[in-house]
Design a protein around this motif. Structure first.
Motif, PDB file in Angstrom:
ATOM      1  N   LEU A  53       0.833  -1.205   0.000  1.00 55.56           N
ATOM      2  CA  LEU A  53       0.000   0.000   0.000  1.00 55.56           C
ATOM      3  C   LEU A  53       0.869   1.256   0.000  1.00 55.56           C
ATOM      4  N   ARG A  54       1.960   1.210   0.730  1.00 55.75           N
ATOM      5  CA  ARG A  54       2.864   2.368   0.821  1.00 55.75           C
ATOM      6  C   ARG A  54       3.525   2.692  -0.514  1.00 55.75           C
ATOM      7  N   LYS A  55       3.615   1.728  -1.393  1.00 53.46           N
ATOM      8  CA  LYS A  55       4.236   1.938  -2.702  1.00 53.46           C
ATOM      9  C   LYS A  55       3.313   2.661  -3.683  1.00 53.46           C
ATOM     10  N   ILE A  56       2.024   2.704  -3.380  1.00 53.21           N
ATOM     11  CA  ILE A  56       1.061   3.349  -4.271  1.00 53.21           C
ATOM     12  C   ILE A  56       0.997   4.832  -3.907  1.00 53.21           C
ATOM     13  N   ASN A  57       1.418   5.696  -4.813  1.00 52.61           N
ATOM     14  CA  ASN A  57       1.520   7.132  -4.541  1.00 52.61           C
ATOM     15  C   ASN A  57       0.233   7.759  -4.030  1.00 52.61           C
ATOM     16  N   GLY A  58      -0.893   7.399  -4.554  1.00 55.51           N
ATOM     17  CA  GLY A  58      -2.156   8.031  -4.195  1.00 55.51           C
ATOM     18  C   GLY A  58      -2.562   7.844  -2.746  1.00 55.51           C
ATOM     19  N   TYR A  59      -2.042   6.822  -2.085  1.00 50.49           N
ATOM     20  CA  TYR A  59      -2.429   6.570  -0.693  1.00 50.49           C
ATOM     21  C   TYR A  59      -1.644   7.427   0.293  1.00 50.49           C
ATOM     22  N   ASN A  60      -0.510   7.970  -0.105  1.00 48.93           N
ATOM     23  CA  ASN A  60       0.273   8.899   0.717  1.00 48.93           C
ATOM     24  C   ASN A  60       0.375   8.468   2.186  1.00 48.93           C
ATOM     25  N   ASP A  61       0.889   7.293   2.412  1.00 48.61           N
ATOM     26  CA  ASP A  61       1.076   6.787   3.768  1.00 48.61           C
ATOM     27  C   ASP A  61       2.080   7.663   4.503  1.00 48.61           C
ATOM     28  N   GLU A  62       1.743   8.062   5.737  1.00 45.98           N
ATOM     29  CA  GLU A  62       2.662   8.911   6.488  1.00 45.98           C
ATOM     30  C   GLU A  62       2.559   8.677   7.982  1.00 45.98           C
ATOM     31  N   LYS A  63       3.679   8.914   8.655  1.00 49.80           N
ATOM     32  CA  LYS A  63       3.771   8.827  10.099  1.00 49.80           C
ATOM     33  C   LYS A  63       3.116  10.064  10.701  1.00 49.80           C
ATOM     34  N   LEU A  64       2.347   9.879  11.771  1.00 53.67           N
ATOM     35  CA  LEU A  64       1.666  10.993  12.406  1.00 53.67           C
ATOM     36  C   LEU A  64       2.418  11.432  13.662  1.00 53.67           C
ATOM     37  N   SER A  65       2.111  12.621  14.134  1.00 48.00           N
ATOM     38  CA  SER A  65       2.780  13.152  15.325  1.00 48.00           C
ATOM     39  C   SER A  65       1.747  13.761  16.259  1.00 48.00           C
ATOM     40  N   GLY A  66       2.225  14.361  17.331  1.00 48.86           N
ATOM     41  CA  GLY A  66       1.322  14.995  18.283  1.00 48.86           C
ATOM     42  C   GLY A  66       0.507  13.969  19.034  1.00 48.86           C
ATOM     43  N   GLU A  67      -0.797  14.232  19.165  1.00 49.49           N
ATOM     44  CA  GLU A  67      -1.657  13.313  19.911  1.00 49.49           C
ATOM     45  C   GLU A  67      -1.827  11.975  19.199  1.00 49.49           C
ATOM     46  N   ARG A  68      -1.449  11.905  17.944  1.00 51.06           N
ATOM     47  CA  ARG A  68      -1.519  10.655  17.178  1.00 51.06           C
ATOM     48  C   ARG A  68      -0.134  10.033  16.970  1.00 51.06           C
ATOM     49  N   SER A  69       0.820  10.422  17.798  1.00 50.27           N
ATOM     50  CA  SER A  69       2.166   9.855  17.731  1.00 50.27           C
ATOM     51  C   SER A  69       2.081   8.337  17.893  1.00 50.27           C
ATOM     52  N   GLY A  70       2.815   7.621  17.070  1.00 48.97           N
ATOM     53  CA  GLY A  70       2.774   6.157  17.090  1.00 48.97           C
ATOM     54  C   GLY A  70       1.777   5.582  16.097  1.00 48.97           C
ATOM     55  N   GLN A  71       1.020   6.443  15.455  1.00 51.84           N
ATOM     56  CA  GLN A  71       0.054   6.009  14.448  1.00 51.84           C
ATOM     57  C   GLN A  71       0.505   6.481  13.073  1.00 51.84           C
ATOM     58  N   ARG A  72      -0.089   5.891  12.056  1.00 46.84           N
ATOM     59  CA  ARG A  72       0.166   6.288  10.676  1.00 46.84           C
ATOM     60  C   ARG A  72      -1.174   6.499  10.003  1.00 46.84           C
ATOM     61  N   SER A  73      -1.153   7.121   8.829  1.00 45.64           N
ATOM     62  CA  SER A  73      -2.391   7.290   8.077  1.00 45.64           C
ATOM     63  C   SER A  73      -2.118   7.117   6.592  1.00 45.64           C
ATOM     64  N   PHE A  74      -3.186   6.775   5.867  1.00 38.84           N
ATOM     65  CA  PHE A  74      -3.117   6.775   4.410  1.00 38.84           C
ATOM     66  C   PHE A  74      -4.374   7.432   3.879  1.00 38.84           C
ATOM     67  N   ARG A  75      -4.227   8.033   2.723  1.00 43.67           N
ATOM     68  CA  ARG A  75      -5.295   8.814   2.111  1.00 43.67           C
ATOM     69  C   ARG A  75      -6.271   7.894   1.367  1.00 43.67           C
ATOM     70  N   LEU A  76      -7.556   8.108   1.613  1.00 45.25           N
ATOM     71  CA  LEU A  76      -8.598   7.414   0.862  1.00 45.25           C
ATOM     72  C   LEU A  76      -9.062   8.280  -0.304  1.00 45.25           C
ATOM     73  N   ASN A  77      -9.037   9.576  -0.115  1.00 44.37           N
ATOM     74  CA  ASN A  77      -9.197  10.573  -1.174  1.00 44.37           C
ATOM     75  C   ASN A  77      -8.712  11.896  -0.591  1.00 44.37           C
ATOM     76  N   ARG A  78      -8.971  12.996  -1.242  1.00 45.50           N
ATOM     77  CA  ARG A  78      -8.462  14.285  -0.732  1.00 45.50           C
ATOM     78  C   ARG A  78      -9.039  14.672   0.619  1.00 45.50           C
ATOM     79  N   SER A  79     -10.222  14.184   0.922  1.00 41.15           N
ATOM     80  CA  SER A  79     -10.908  14.601   2.138  1.00 41.15           C
ATOM     81  C   SER A  79     -10.909  13.577   3.267  1.00 41.15           C
ATOM     82  N   TRP A  80     -10.549  12.330   2.988  1.00 41.80           N
ATOM     83  CA  TRP A  80     -10.662  11.273   3.986  1.00 41.80           C
ATOM     84  C   TRP A  80      -9.337  10.532   4.154  1.00 41.80           C
ATOM     85  N   ARG A  81      -8.993  10.240   5.424  1.00 41.10           N
ATOM     86  CA  ARG A  81      -7.792   9.481   5.746  1.00 41.10           C
ATOM     87  C   ARG A  81      -8.139   8.354   6.698  1.00 41.10           C
ATOM     88  N   ALA A  82      -7.461   7.226   6.528  1.00 35.55           N
ATOM     89  CA  ALA A  82      -7.586   6.097   7.449  1.00 35.55           C
ATOM     90  C   ALA A  82      -6.401   6.159   8.406  1.00 35.55           C
TER      91      ALA A  82
END
Length: 92
Positions: A40-69
């Motif tokens: 999934l991380r290899k697919i550019n459109g999903y933009n998998d990224e490490k999160l910080s702040g209150e979500r430190s230790g979590q990651r997210s990927f894009r479902l579209n421009r407005s939604w992230r998992a």
């Protein structure tokens, strides 16, 4: 390499999501289960990224421009989807 993907969201929360987001989420989960999170991380459109702040230790990927998992990955590679969030340029 098969990956265990758990979804810790309530069924009612999932029902509230737009249909296109559910379809993208299903595709992402199937891909992760079959080929692991790295596929999934290899697919550019999903933009998998490490999160910080209150979500430190979590990651997210894009479902579209407005939604992230939001997910967590444990040491064995097991994935737990913890949230689906709607973002906009003002919150992002």
């Amino acid at each position: 390499m098969k990956t265990i993907v758990q979804i810790s969201l309530k069924r009612n929360d999932l029902k509230k999501l737009p249909k296109e987001i559910i379809i993208k989420l299903q595709y992402a989960v199937e891909l992760m289960q079959k080929s692991g999170i790295e596929s999934l991380r290899k697919i550019n459109g999903y933009n998998d990224e490490k999160l910080s702040g209150e979500r430190s230790g979590q990651r997210s990927f894009r479902l579209n421009r407005s939604w992230r998992a939001i997910y967590e990955e444990n040491i064995t590679g097991e994935i737990t989807l913890v949230d689906i969030v709607e973002v906009n340029k003002h919150k992002y």
